[in-house]
Design an enzyme around this catalytic site. Structure first.
Site, PDB file in Angstrom:
ATOM      1  CB  SER A 186      -0.879  -0.155   1.047  1.00  0.00           C
ATOM      2  OG  SER A 186      -2.019   1.009   1.144  1.00  0.00           O
ATOM      3  CG  ASP A 437      -5.732  -3.541  -3.828  1.00  0.00           C
ATOM      4  OD1 ASP A 437      -6.878  -2.948  -2.970  1.00  0.00           O
ATOM      5  OD2 ASP A 437      -4.738  -3.312  -3.655  1.00  0.00           O
ATOM      6  CG  HIS A 462      -4.650  -3.600   0.117  1.00  0.00           C
ATOM      7  ND1 HIS A 462      -4.307  -2.707  -0.904  1.00  0.00           N
ATOM      8  CD2 HIS A 462      -4.092  -2.947   1.021  1.00  0.00           C
ATOM      9  CE1 HIS A 462      -3.849  -1.688  -0.677  1.00  0.00           C
ATOM     10  NE2 HIS A 462      -3.690  -1.513   0.530  1.00  0.00           N
TER      11      HIS A 462
END
Length: 495
Positions: A186, A437, A462
């Site tokens: 991320s 995601d 994710h």
């Protein structure tokens, strides 16, 4: 809905990789010379490990400002370190570039690094990002005014990481010539990529998982994430996203009367009565729920943001996989669906829409970063996505930021600092993205060169690839990890 657009930025973070990377044939072997520490078939059983016990907690004194020699104030940066697998005669350092939250949380959700450390006999380091967790430059005053917050930037964080790597190499016997591989997911994945770009003399290669480095003005469409969410829900059930799209009008229609509001309050098990003043917050809460669910559509039970079953989107869509005869019937289906994300353990008697289940994500710090350099446009249209239409309004966004932090965002600064899409001169970065995601929409999905490689995980949410191996893992993530391990091996051999 403006609140939702800002909150979306908080939650960060085609075919499967079956032998090819976007048409580029992946070499089955690299140089036959093997790193002495590499164990081809060794895989620890992480489910039996107590991850916290593997690490020592340490602190390193960092400059608050790396770029002003006259400003000499310092702070203590927390990091976690493990030498359990490390070859003390020059074994590599695997370095996690901490993102917007408590570093312990990320260490518990990044088992792939531990598996790779066992293979390559690597030292493990999880570095906490300044202004998050316990790494507060001004202690409990760190968030008190914009001047104290001004040192919260990705550039300062990367300088922290570079300086910490130097400290590790100079202070630990046997680490002086160690290769360094960065890992991150991320925002942490963005930092891992930028770490290699900005400090190639410090980092030999980076695994950048679910890293939306192109989710910025002019680099990708502002509605991309919401299209992905809708596709993820449609994958579970054709009726499900259609019913969610219809639900916004159903909510509006029922909210026109006191009896309708009372029905929704009771049926949806709201802690506080729904009314005209909080209906917008309720819709934001719903939107956040759908966003979160797509992010954590993992193939096994997990508690990354909330305790959830395997394939939580599929479970959520079961009550919505039908045609409803009335608005009230649809709301009843919605009430059952919401139980999966917000009350899977069955411990809640009601839902509080003022509380966003963010886990260990540092929402205050990220709010500031979103209002300075991390400006990631988002919008919805209600046609190609299942959300109410909301336009991206940078002027309004800037005004809201100034009201909150007394700063105006610099929407093009990240492109200036890190190159936008002109990153061909960089090398040794693997960008992985799961197609379930939302953040994959802003990620690198096509290889740029032989050493800037895109890996697509067709059944991945994710940064699924950074999580521990699991018997329920789909083939696409198993293949992605295999590819990543081969590149790590290659980088270490090139040292």
């Amino acid at each position: 809905m403006e609140h939702f657009i800002i909150w979306m930025q908080v939650l960060f973070c085609l075919a499967s990789c079956s032998g090819t990377i976007h048409g580029r044939l992946f070499p089955q072997t690299f140089n036959s010379r093997r790193n002495d520490g590499y164990k081809e078939n060794y895989r620890p059983k992480l489910s039996q490990m107590k991850v916290d016990e593997k690490f020592q907690t340490r602190y390193f004194m960092q400059p608050i400002d790396h770029f002003d020699a006259l400003y000499t104030a310092t702070y203590k940066q927390r990091y976690l370190i493990s030498t359990e697998y490390w070859d003390r005669h020059g074994g590599p350092i695997f370095f996690y570039t901490g993102n917007e939250g408590n570093i312990v949380w990320f260490s518990r959700n990044t088992g792939f690094m531990i598996e790779m450390a066992a293979k390559f006999r690597a030292m493990l380091v999880f570095a906490e990002h300044r202004y998050y967790g316990k790494s507060m430059p001004f202690g409990n005053q760190s968030y008190k005014d914009p001047l104290k917050m001004s040192f919260l930037t990705s550039e300062q964080a990367l300088a922290d990481y570079a300086k910490l790597v130097g400290h590790l190499k100079s202070s630990i016997n046997g680490a002086h010539n160690s290769s360094v591989v960065a890992f991150g997911g991320s925002y942490g994945g963005m930092l891992a990529a930028w770490f290699r770009m900005k400090y190639p003399g410090v980092v030999d290669g980076s695994i950048a998982a679910s890293a939306p480095i192109w989710q910025f003005t002019g680099l990708s469409s502002c509605d991309g994430a919401y299209k992905v969410i809708t596709n993820t829900f449609e994958r579970a059930s054709v009726h499900c996203p259609r019913n969610i799209r219809i639900s916004w009008d159903a909510i509006d229609e029922l909210s026109r009367s006191e009896s309708g509001l009372k029905f929704m309050t009771d049926e949806l098990k709201m802690c506080s009565p729904l009314n005209s003043s909080n209906l917008s917050d309720f819709k934001n809460w719903l939107s956040e729920t759908w966003f979160d669910l797509a992010m954590v559509e993992y193939p096994y039970p997990a508690d990354f943001l909330q305790p959830l079953p395997a394939w939580p989107v599929k479970q959520t869509c079961l009550p919505l996989d039908t045609t409803f005869p009335s608005d009230k019937a649809l709301i009843s289906g919605l009430a059952k669906a919401l139980q999966v994300y917000h009350n899977y353990t069955g411990q809640l008697s009601c839902f509080n829409i003022s509380v966003s289940p963010s886990g260990s994500v540092g929402t205050v710090g990220w709010s500031y970063q979103s209002c300075t350099e991390m400006v990631m446009p988002s919008c919805t249209n209600g046609i190609t996505d299942m959300f109410p239409p909301v336009n991206w309004n940078f002027t309004q966004y800037s005004q809201d930021c100034y009201k909150t932090w007394k700063v105006y965002p610099r929407q093009d600064w990240i492109k200036t600092v890190y190159g936008g899409k002109k990153i061909q001169s960089a090398s040794n970065i693997v960008f992985s993205n799961g197609l379930l995601d939302p953040w994959s929409a802003g990620g690198v999905q096509k290889s740029i060169s032989d050493s800037l490689v895109a890996v697509i995980i067709s059944d991945g949410a994710h940064h699924l690839d950074l999580r521990s191996s699991n018997p329920a893992d789909p083939p696409s993530v198993i293949q992605a990890r295999h590819i990543e391990a081969l590149y790590i091996k290659k980088w270490l051999e090139e040292k």
